[in-house]
Write a protein that holds these residues in place. Structure first.
Motif, PDB file in Angstrom:
ATOM      1  N   ALA A   1       0.882  -1.220   0.105  1.00  0.00           N
ATOM      2  CA  ALA A   1       0.033  -0.146   0.127  1.00  0.00           C
ATOM      3  C   ALA A   1       0.789   1.248   0.157  1.00  0.00           C
ATOM      4  CB  ALA A   1      -0.936   0.285   1.456  1.00  0.00           C
ATOM      5  N   ASP A   2       0.228   2.253  -0.591  1.00  0.00           N
ATOM      6  CA  ASP A   2       1.090   3.547  -0.611  1.00  0.00           C
ATOM      7  C   ASP A   2       1.271   4.286   0.881  1.00  0.00           C
ATOM      8  OD1 ASP A   2       1.284   3.349  -3.095  1.00  0.00           O
ATOM      9  OD2 ASP A   2      -0.777   4.703  -3.517  1.00  0.00           O
ATOM     10  N   GLN A   3       0.192   3.710   1.811  1.00  0.00           N
ATOM     11  CA  GLN A   3       0.246   4.338   3.120  1.00  0.00           C
ATOM     12  C   GLN A   3      -0.413   3.181   4.111  1.00  0.00           C
ATOM     13  OE1 GLN A   3      -2.170   7.948   3.848  1.00  0.00           O
ATOM     14  NE2 GLN A   3      -1.524   8.174   5.868  1.00  0.00           N
ATOM     15  N   THR A   4       0.054   3.092   5.304  1.00  0.00           N
ATOM     16  CA  THR A   4      -0.548   2.099   6.169  1.00  0.00           C
ATOM     17  C   THR A   4      -0.410   2.732   7.474  1.00  0.00           C
ATOM     18  OG1 THR A   4       2.088   1.288   6.872  1.00  0.00           O
ATOM     19  CG2 THR A   4       0.881   0.027   4.995  1.00  0.00           C
ATOM     20  N   ILE A   5      -1.535   2.089   8.029  1.00  0.00           N
ATOM     21  CA  ILE A   5      -1.880   2.905   9.652  1.00  0.00           C
ATOM     22  C   ILE A   5      -2.097   1.607  10.381  1.00  0.00           C
ATOM     23  CG2 ILE A   5      -3.784   3.662  10.878  1.00  0.00           C
ATOM     24  CD1 ILE A   5      -4.581   5.546   8.320  1.00  0.00           C
ATOM     25  N   ASP A   6      -1.202   1.702  11.641  1.00  0.00           N
ATOM     26  CA  ASP A   6      -1.192   0.633  12.637  1.00  0.00           C
ATOM     27  C   ASP A   6      -2.232   0.909  13.450  1.00  0.00           C
ATOM     28  OD1 ASP A   6      -1.081  -1.443  14.316  1.00  0.00           O
ATOM     29  OD2 ASP A   6       1.299  -1.101  14.840  1.00  0.00           O
ATOM     30  N   ALA A   7      -3.371   0.103  13.689  1.00  0.00           N
ATOM     31  CA  ALA A   7      -4.593   0.553  14.566  1.00  0.00           C
ATOM     32  C   ALA A   7      -4.511  -0.571  15.640  1.00  0.00           C
ATOM     33  CB  ALA A   7      -5.893   0.703  13.782  1.00  0.00           C
ATOM     34  N   GLY A   8      -3.253  -1.021  15.925  1.00  0.00           N
ATOM     35  CA  GLY A   8      -3.147  -1.982  16.903  1.00  0.00           C
ATOM     36  C   GLY A   8      -3.896  -1.185  18.347  1.00  0.00           C
ATOM     37  N   GLY A   9      -4.873  -2.187  18.896  1.00  0.00           N
ATOM     38  CA  GLY A   9      -5.177  -1.555  20.586  1.00  0.00           C
ATOM     39  C   GLY A   9      -6.489  -0.606  20.126  1.00  0.00           C
ATOM     40  N   MET A  10      -6.846  -0.319  18.864  1.00  0.00           N
ATOM     41  CA  MET A  10      -7.970   0.846  18.694  1.00  0.00           C
ATOM     42  C   MET A  10      -8.954   0.233  18.056  1.00  0.00           C
ATOM     43  SD  MET A  10      -5.686   4.083  18.025  1.00  0.00           S
ATOM     44  CE  MET A  10      -4.371   3.564  16.678  1.00  0.00           C
ATOM     45  N   VAL A  11     -10.260   0.967  18.133  1.00  0.00           N
ATOM     46  CA  VAL A  11     -11.279   0.361  17.365  1.00  0.00           C
ATOM     47  C   VAL A  11     -11.058   1.143  15.847  1.00  0.00           C
ATOM     48  CG1 VAL A  11     -13.672   1.141  17.164  1.00  0.00           C
ATOM     49  CG2 VAL A  11     -12.760   0.171  19.329  1.00  0.00           C
ATOM     50  N   VAL A  12     -11.830   0.530  15.071  1.00  0.00           N
ATOM     51  CA  VAL A  12     -11.818   0.982  13.832  1.00  0.00           C
ATOM     52  C   VAL A  12     -13.426   0.910  13.285  1.00  0.00           C
ATOM     53  CG1 VAL A  12     -11.362   0.704  11.072  1.00  0.00           C
ATOM     54  CG2 VAL A  12      -9.781   0.210  12.913  1.00  0.00           C
ATOM     55  N   ALA A  13     -14.102   2.224  12.985  1.00  0.00           N
ATOM     56  CA  ALA A  13     -15.441   2.043  12.750  1.00  0.00           C
ATOM     57  C   ALA A  13     -15.857   2.892  11.684  1.00  0.00           C
ATOM     58  CB  ALA A  13     -15.970   2.752  14.170  1.00  0.00           C
ATOM     59  N   PRO A  14     -17.129   2.973  11.163  1.00  0.00           N
ATOM     60  CA  PRO A  14     -17.321   3.852  10.115  1.00  0.00           C
ATOM     61  C   PRO A  14     -17.447   5.387  10.500  1.00  0.00           C
ATOM     62  CG  PRO A  14     -19.073   2.022  10.372  1.00  0.00           C
ATOM     63  CD  PRO A  14     -18.222   2.019  11.829  1.00  0.00           C
ATOM     64  N   GLY A  15     -17.351   6.272   9.765  1.00  0.00           N
ATOM     65  CA  GLY A  15     -17.407   7.633  10.025  1.00  0.00           C
ATOM     66  C   GLY A  15     -18.860   7.947  10.720  1.00  0.00           C
ATOM     67  N   PHE A  16     -18.886   8.866  11.717  1.00  0.00           N
ATOM     68  CA  PHE A  16     -20.026   9.176  12.308  1.00  0.00           C
ATOM     69  C   PHE A  16     -20.944   9.955  11.521  1.00  0.00           C
ATOM     70  CE2 PHE A  16     -17.449   8.709  16.420  1.00  0.00           C
ATOM     71  CZ  PHE A  16     -17.360   7.369  16.371  1.00  0.00           C
ATOM     72  N   ILE A  17     -22.182   9.637  11.548  1.00  0.00           N
ATOM     73  CA  ILE A  17     -23.326  10.664  10.583  1.00  0.00           C
ATOM     74  C   ILE A  17     -23.973  11.790  11.731  1.00  0.00           C
ATOM     75  CG2 ILE A  17     -25.314  10.500   9.083  1.00  0.00           C
ATOM     76  CD1 ILE A  17     -24.031   7.955   8.167  1.00  0.00           C
ATOM     77  N   ASP A  18     -23.785  12.924  11.513  1.00  0.00           N
ATOM     78  CA  ASP A  18     -24.559  13.873  12.203  1.00  0.00           C
ATOM     79  C   ASP A  18     -25.978  14.210  11.579  1.00  0.00           C
ATOM     80  OD1 ASP A  18     -25.544  16.089  13.399  1.00  0.00           O
ATOM     81  OD2 ASP A  18     -23.620  17.448  13.430  1.00  0.00           O
ATOM     82  N   MET A  19     -27.029  13.682  12.203  1.00  0.00           N
ATOM     83  CA  MET A  19     -28.286  13.763  11.496  1.00  0.00           C
ATOM     84  C   MET A  19     -29.004  15.139  11.503  1.00  0.00           C
ATOM     85  SD  MET A  19     -29.315  10.986  10.606  1.00  0.00           S
ATOM     86  CE  MET A  19     -31.073  10.862  10.775  1.00  0.00           C
ATOM     87  N   LEU A  20     -28.351  16.329  12.243  1.00  0.00           N
ATOM     88  CA  LEU A  20     -28.762  17.693  12.090  1.00  0.00           C
ATOM     89  C   LEU A  20     -27.576  18.339  12.635  1.00  0.00           C
ATOM     90  CD1 LEU A  20     -31.028  19.835  11.650  1.00  0.00           C
ATOM     91  CD2 LEU A  20     -31.751  19.621  13.821  1.00  0.00           C
ATOM     92  N   GLY A  21     -26.850  19.012  11.401  1.00  0.00           N
ATOM     93  CA  GLY A  21     -25.571  19.811  11.673  1.00  0.00           C
ATOM     94  C   GLY A  21     -25.437  21.288  11.745  1.00  0.00           C
ATOM     95  N   GLN A  22     -26.310  21.751  10.703  1.00  0.00           N
ATOM     96  CA  GLN A  22     -26.506  23.345  10.968  1.00  0.00           C
ATOM     97  C   GLN A  22     -25.374  24.114  10.216  1.00  0.00           C
ATOM     98  OE1 GLN A  22     -29.623  24.247  11.820  1.00  0.00           O
ATOM     99  NE2 GLN A  22     -30.111  23.232  14.062  1.00  0.00           N
ATOM    100  N   SER A  23     -24.463  23.479   9.365  1.00  0.00           N
ATOM    101  CA  SER A  23     -23.402  24.012   8.897  1.00  0.00           C
ATOM    102  C   SER A  23     -23.431  24.728   7.790  1.00  0.00           C
ATOM    103  CB  SER A  23     -22.301  23.047   8.994  1.00  0.00           C
ATOM    104  OG  SER A  23     -21.781  22.671  10.205  1.00  0.00           O
TER     105      SER A  23
END
Length: 563
Positions: free
Chosen positions: A64-86
């Motif tokens: 891979a061009d880039q690697t991330i070691d996520a050892g000991g960490m949670v990998v999850a989908p990005g969070f979705i803000d259902m009402l953000g006002q931005s």
């Protein structure tokens, strides 16, 4: 024969073995994968190519061009803000630091009012809001607004409702009257065009004038137009306090008669007289769901809400717009009438003054008038004392001096109701605040701490400390549940082929830092945040990248591959 053998091999070999010969843009190694579905975590690697998840498995031997070691960490989908006002602040700081440091990778916005449609009359009436952020509104339609976002670049994905209030103001202005048949048709046409431009549905914010002037039949007509294009009806209901059950009945009726899914924004039992009402609210929604109504809700899980201080003033006093309301507050006789109605329980409107324990439950948060800046962060009781006046008079006078554009945090909810709402399986999460930053123009405001802390606070308070939710269920609420509601079919779950919106964090360390006294503090614990496969946070630091996409609804005339 060779072709047949090749096909058999490709079908029978595990994806992890097929991936060994592939090259990826980025691989996340050794993570504890919580995929967003609510299933228990599992160990594995994730390979990302061209912005999407290309493989999940054991990819240790893959390049891979880039690697991330996520050892000991949670990998999850990005969070979705259902009402953000931005919708406006994203034009000021498109990186939206307050969002990405929470793990938010997608925001849904447009609460009753929306970025478009626009006309010169609305722009003139709202000039203070644009000037406060130093924004020139050079768009008139949602399509033009989306084009501006795409030209400048954005740090997260965004999707927009068209606001029923916005449509009403385009045709009727801020007046308290019903539309004629011809005017209603013009309003329907504006909703129709917004859906073709890419709106995800139509929304209401029925507590804030001129929205309360709309009758239910008007809302059914607009929601029915959005339903033709696969839209959703999202609502800040007509009441969240004394009349919340009838307000729910109205939302359910709109869903049933317009044949449209219903999303109740920031579900709450507002006001001390209504504390303990959440079981009845939940029961009514559960009953509607059993009857076949597609209704769900979201929450930000704080005991204080945030809105315009003008919401303390009864709706009739807003007839004609904010400037007219300020004029009425200057008139002694009208001012006495407003005070009398605020002090009288009932009255057929959402009387916020009757909902609060007292003026010490109101915090002045955002002002437009520089002379009022010393009041930001102070309670209304403190402001009244400084001004040597009665709290209601102080409220009126600050509104007058700020031309009606003061915003406040209001403590009016009970923690038991907040927690019960959060636990419901059909409740997702909203931030209900514009994306902001601790510095620059946005850093001058004193927002509700939810602007910086909603998602990490839930992980800290309700998962880690109080154990009211499991980590897997919290992640489901943050991701797949929200994506399901918004019909985002290729986001919200970690699965091959999905867009690579990904967060990596240590669940023992993630926490909110924003408080009501000091809100402009970024949350901690998000080590990596990827939007469409591109890191916007890398090893705990913002990268400045702008890989976000405009997520257009299914009615968009030209279609959109970013969905």
């Amino acid at each position: 024969m060779r072709l047949r053998l090749s096909l058999i091999t490709s079908v029978c070999l595990p994806a992890t073995l097929l991936a060994q010969g592939q090259r990826y843009d980025l691989i996340i190694h050794n993570g504890r994968i919580i995929d967003g579905t609510g299933s228990p975590w599992y160990s594995g690697d994730i390979g990302i190519r061209a912005g999407r998840i290309a493989a999940i498995g054991i990819l240790a031997a893959t390049k891979a061009d880039q690697t991330i070691d996520a050892g000991g960490m949670v990998v999850a989908p990005g969070f979705i803000d259902m009402l953000g006002q931005s919708d406006l602040s994203i034009l000021v700081n498109p990186q939206l630091p307050s969002k990405i440091f929470q793990g938010i990778t997608t925001e849904i916005t447009g609460e009753g009012s929306s970025a478009a449609p626009l006309n010169d009359t609305i722009i003139a009436a709202d000039r203070l809001a644009y000037d406060h952020l130093k924004i020139t509104p050079d768009w008139r339609t949602l399509a033009e607004y989306f084009a501006r976002l795409e030209r400048q670049g954005i740090g997260i994905n965004v999707a927009d409702y068209v606001g029923a209030t916005q449509v009403r103001r385009m045709v009727l202005g801020d007046d308290d009257r019903a539309p004629t048949t011809a005017e209603l048709e013009r309003m329907r046409a504006l909703v129709r065009q917004a859906m073709l431009d890419g709106a995800v549905g139509v929304s209401t914010s029925l507590q804030y004038p001129p929205a309360p002037y709309a009758k239910t039949e008007e809302l059914i007509a607009l929601a029915g137009e959005a339903a033709k294009y696969g839209g959703i009806y999202a609502t800040h209901m007509r009441s969240e306090s004394d009349q919340i059950l009838p307000a729910l009945d109205e939302a359910i009726r709109i869903g049933r008669e317009a044949h449209i899914p219903v999303e109740i924004w920031h579900l709450k039992a507002a006001g001390k007289p209504n504390w303990g009402q959440m079981p009845r609210i939940v029961a009514k929604i559960d009953s509607a769901r059993r009857a076949g109504i597609d209704i769900a809700a979201d929450t930000y899980a704080y005991p204080a809400w945030f809105n315009s201080m003008s919401a303390f003033v009864p709706p009739w006093a807003h007839d004609g717009g904010t400037a007219k309301m300020v004029e009425r507050l200057r008139d002694p006789a009208t001012r006495r009438r407003v005070r009398r109605e605020m002090l009288t329980p009932g009255g057929g409107w959402d009387n916020e003054w009757q909902s609060i324990p007292g003026p010490d439950a109101v915090i002045i948060s955002v002002v437009q008038n520089p002379a009022l800046l010393p009041y930001q962060g102070k309670t209304l009781a403190e402001v009244a004392k400084l001004r040597k006046s009665d709290p209601i008079d102080a409220l009126f006078d600050v509104l007058i001096e700020d031309q009606g554009y003061t915003y406040v945090a209001v403590f009016g909810m009970d923690e038991r109701d907040v927690a019960l709402a959060l636990k419901q399986p059909w409740v997702s999460i909203n931030n209900d605040s514009q994306g902001t930053a601790p510095d620059g123009i946005l850093g001058r405001d004193h927002p509700h701490p939810r602007a910086y802390g909603t998602f990490p606070r839930i992980l800290r308070k309700y998962v880690r400390e109080e154990k009211r939710l499991t980590l897997e269920d919290a992640i489901r609420k943050f991701t797949s549940l929200a994506a399901q509601r918004m019909r985002l079919s290729d986001r919200g779950v970690l699965k091959a082929g999905m867009w690579a919106d990904v967060v990596i964090f240590d669940p023992a360390q993630v926490r909110d830092r924003a408080t009501f006294a000091k809100p402009n503090q970024l949350s901690e614990g998000m080590r990596w945040v990827l939007v469409n496969g591109v890191p916007v946070i890398a090893d705990g630091n913002a990268t400045g990248a702008l890989p976000g996409k405009v997520l257009r609804g299914s009615g968009a005339a030209s279609g959109n591959s970013s969905r």
